[in-house]
Design a protein around this motif. Structure first.
Motif, PDB file in Angstrom:
ATOM      1  N   LYS A  48      -3.251   1.413  -4.754  1.00  0.00           N
ATOM      2  CA  LYS A  48      -4.212   1.536  -3.646  1.00  0.00           C
ATOM      3  C   LYS A  48      -3.553   1.345  -2.282  1.00  0.00           C
ATOM      4  CE  LYS A  48      -7.569   2.535  -3.769  1.00  0.00           C
ATOM      5  NZ  LYS A  48      -7.847   3.978  -3.531  1.00  0.00           N
TER       6      LYS A  48
ATOM      7  N   ASP B 286      -1.312   2.902 -10.205  1.00  0.00           N
ATOM      8  CA  ASP B 286      -1.859   4.203 -10.618  1.00  0.00           C
ATOM      9  C   ASP B 286      -0.793   5.084 -11.247  1.00  0.00           C
ATOM     10  OD1 ASP B 286      -3.751   3.208  -8.353  1.00  0.00           O
ATOM     11  OD2 ASP B 286      -4.853   4.628  -9.608  1.00  0.00           O
TER      12      ASP B 286
ATOM     13  N   GLN C  81     -12.932  -1.714  -2.403  1.00  0.00           N
ATOM     14  CA  GLN C  81     -12.927  -2.138  -3.811  1.00  0.00           C
ATOM     15  C   GLN C  81     -12.706  -3.648  -3.928  1.00  0.00           C
ATOM     16  OE1 GLN C  81     -11.275   0.491  -2.617  1.00  0.00           O
ATOM     17  NE2 GLN C  81     -11.101   2.141  -4.111  1.00  0.00           N
TER      18      GLN C  81
ATOM     19  N   PHE D 262      -3.723   6.188  -1.623  1.00  0.00           N
ATOM     20  CA  PHE D 262      -2.675   5.376  -2.266  1.00  0.00           C
ATOM     21  C   PHE D 262      -1.436   5.338  -1.393  1.00  0.00           C
ATOM     22  CE2 PHE D 262      -5.335   7.352  -5.493  1.00  0.00           C
ATOM     23  CZ  PHE D 262      -5.754   6.236  -6.200  1.00  0.00           C
TER      24      PHE D 262
ATOM     25  N   ASN E 294      -9.267  -3.232  -6.864  1.00  0.00           N
ATOM     26  CA  ASN E 294      -9.815  -3.853  -8.070  1.00  0.00           C
ATOM     27  C   ASN E 294      -9.056  -3.305  -9.268  1.00  0.00           C
ATOM     28  OD1 ASN E 294     -11.761  -3.365 -10.582  1.00  0.00           O
ATOM     29  ND2 ASN E 294     -12.224  -5.334  -9.655  1.00  0.00           N
TER      30      ASN E 294
ATOM     31  N   ALA F 194      -7.286   3.299 -12.730  1.00  0.00           N
ATOM     32  CA  ALA F 194      -6.535   4.243 -13.568  1.00  0.00           C
ATOM     33  C   ALA F 194      -6.953   4.241 -15.052  1.00  0.00           C
ATOM     34  CB  ALA F 194      -5.043   3.982 -13.400  1.00  0.00           C
TER      35      ALA F 194
ATOM     36  N   ALA G 153     -12.237  -1.827 -14.217  1.00  0.00           N
ATOM     37  CA  ALA G 153     -11.327  -0.681 -14.059  1.00  0.00           C
ATOM     38  C   ALA G 153     -10.595  -0.370 -15.363  1.00  0.00           C
ATOM     39  CB  ALA G 153     -10.316  -0.975 -12.954  1.00  0.00           C
TER      40      ALA G 153
ATOM     41  N   GLY H 153      -2.324  -3.876  -9.319  1.00  0.00           N
ATOM     42  CA  GLY H 153      -2.309  -2.901 -10.405  1.00  0.00           C
ATOM     43  C   GLY H 153      -1.447  -1.706 -10.011  1.00  0.00           C
TER      44      GLY H 153
ATOM     45  N   ILE I 183     -10.520   5.639 -15.537  1.00  0.00           N
ATOM     46  CA  ILE I 183     -10.558   7.089 -15.296  1.00  0.00           C
ATOM     47  C   ILE I 183     -10.067   7.822 -16.562  1.00  0.00           C
ATOM     48  CG2 ILE I 183      -9.487   8.985 -13.995  1.00  0.00           C
ATOM     49  CD1 ILE I 183      -9.325   7.063 -11.571  1.00  0.00           C
TER      50      ILE I 183
ATOM     51  N   ARG J 235     -13.794   4.304 -11.595  1.00  0.00           N
ATOM     52  CA  ARG J 235     -12.516   4.336 -10.893  1.00  0.00           C
ATOM     53  C   ARG J 235     -11.582   3.290 -11.504  1.00  0.00           C
ATOM     54  NH1 ARG J 235     -12.452  -0.214  -9.645  1.00  0.00           N
ATOM     55  NH2 ARG J 235     -10.331   0.047  -8.879  1.00  0.00           N
TER      56      ARG J 235
ATOM     57  N   THR K 259      -5.888  -5.448 -15.358  1.00  0.00           N
ATOM     58  CA  THR K 259      -4.423  -5.587 -15.397  1.00  0.00           C
ATOM     59  C   THR K 259      -4.040  -6.718 -14.432  1.00  0.00           C
ATOM     60  OG1 THR K 259      -4.227  -3.806 -13.749  1.00  0.00           O
ATOM     61  CG2 THR K 259      -4.032  -3.195 -16.083  1.00  0.00           C
TER      62      THR K 259
ATOM     63  N   ARG L 214      -8.781  13.897  -9.992  1.00  0.00           N
ATOM     64  CA  ARG L 214      -8.006  13.035  -9.086  1.00  0.00           C
ATOM     65  C   ARG L 214      -6.514  13.193  -9.424  1.00  0.00           C
ATOM     66  NH1 ARG L 214     -10.043   7.097  -8.040  1.00  0.00           N
ATOM     67  NH2 ARG L 214      -8.966   7.483  -6.066  1.00  0.00           N
TER      68      ARG L 214
END
Ligand code: MRU
Length: 344
Positions: free
Chosen positions: A244, A233, A192, A309, A154, A46, A159, A231, A49, A44, A165, A87
């Protein structure tokens, strides 16, 4: 220790669902394993993934039996779409898959295309390490020795390819002998922050204090939090940022306490095709993530709303930290300039 690794016949991932109890690596042997690992959050974050999906597509393509290029491209498109369905929110997933598709658009043979896909996926991972280090250096320029910085979820080394990041400045500060104190929100429903960020930072020797999500306001006040860093997404063209669930609330609190609120993300998370945050698809996940903790039911079987999110409006974001530097305000004008090549 890498969160994702290519091995020619399979991919290994650090099982982020088993942390912090167990440091366990899983072998993903086919595209279904890869899709499943992304959907179930075993891998998990971004960038991770995106990297895993890229390796997944390269792995799938390796097994195609055809020598016919048109047939190869048809199978590749089918598998790209399958992985893209895992996702919806993190744009790095689509960015990585589409980068692989483009890399073979002009391949002259199936064999050449198969090799190119593997090469491109490895490049994504290698580049991400450098990108994260640069993000960390820029982020660190915003902080002073002894600062107390809050984060959520996280957005760390596990990640990404390395460093993370939002967590990169903590890792780099440690390397440079500077002290930053991290305050990690636990990040319900999937924890997380509690399971991953507090584990990752404490393993790295970074001073980390864990709080539950509803302690954020009190902590900002009582502990005189210096800044919030998160961070992302997906960052829309106007700077609105999906991250998140809980991030939006932290941004509102930061504004109320007059604390700077920073988003740290690579260019691969910026989606100029998505005009505003309203256009970002927000993943909704299973109700059991809310009604259960660690497999134990904590609520009766009632209706549940479980968005994974939220979107922080750009006006609440003090600065966006990327590998190309930090931009402050007027994101709509400044974000596209990050993509311009600089010719010396
Ligand atoms: O649902 P997750 O755990 O994949 O959500 C992750 C986040 O929201 C991260 O902050 C984001 O992907 C950045 S990871 C460097």
């Amino acid at each position: 220790m890498k969160s994702v690794q290519w091995h020619d016949t399979h991919i290994t991932i650090l099982n982020q669902q088993a942390l912090p109890h167990k440091t366990e690596y899983l072998e993903l042997k086919n595209i279904k394993d890869v899709w499943d690992a992304i959907v179930t959050l075993k891998v998990r974050g971004a960038p991770a993934i995106g990297m895993t999906a890229a390796y997944g597509l390269a792995l799938a393509a390796k097994s195609y039996e055809t020598d016919d290029l048109a047939q190869f491209h048809a199978e590749l498109k089918r598998d790209r779409d399958y992985l893209a369905s895992s996702r919806p929110t993190a744009v790095n997933l689509f960015w990585a898959l589409d980068r692989l598709m483009k890399s073979v658009a002009h391949a002259k043979s199936v064999n050449e295309a198969k090799t190119t896909l593997i090469h491109e996926a490895i490049c994504i991972q290698v580049e991400d390490e450098d990108v994260c280090r640069r993000i960390g250096e820029h982020a660190l320029s915003l902080f002073q020795d002894g600062d107390r910085i809050m984060t959520i979820c996280n957005a760390g080394a596990i990640a990404t390819a390395r460093y993370g990041t939002a967590l990169a400045p903590f890792h780099l500060a440690k390397e440079k002998g500077m002290t930053l104190h991290a305050y990690a929100c636990e990040t319900r429903p999937v924890l997380q922050g509690a399971r991953l960020t507090s584990w990752e930072l404490s393993q790295a020797g970074v001073d980390v204090t864990l709080i539950t999500d509803n302690m954020a306001a009190q902590t900002m006040k009582a502990k005189r939090i210096s800044a919030v860093i998160v961070g992302a997404d997906r960052i829309a063209a106007n700077g609105d940022t999906a991250n998140k669930i809980g991030t939006f609330g932290l941004a509102i609190l930061a504004k109320a306490f007059n604390i700077p609120f920073y988003v740290a993300a690579p260019l691969s998370t910026i989606d100029l095709q998505t005009k505003t945050g309203d256009d970002i698809p927000i993943e909704e996940r299973a109700k059991e993530e809310v009604t259960h903790i660690g497999g134990v039911r904590i609520a009766p079987d009632v209706n549940v709303y479980n968005p994974a999110f939220d979107v922080t409006p750009h006006e609440l974001i003090t600065g966006i930290i990327t590998e190309k530097g930090i931009i402050f305000g007027d994101y709509e004008t400044k974000l596209p300039t990050l993509f311009e090549e600089v010719f010396a």
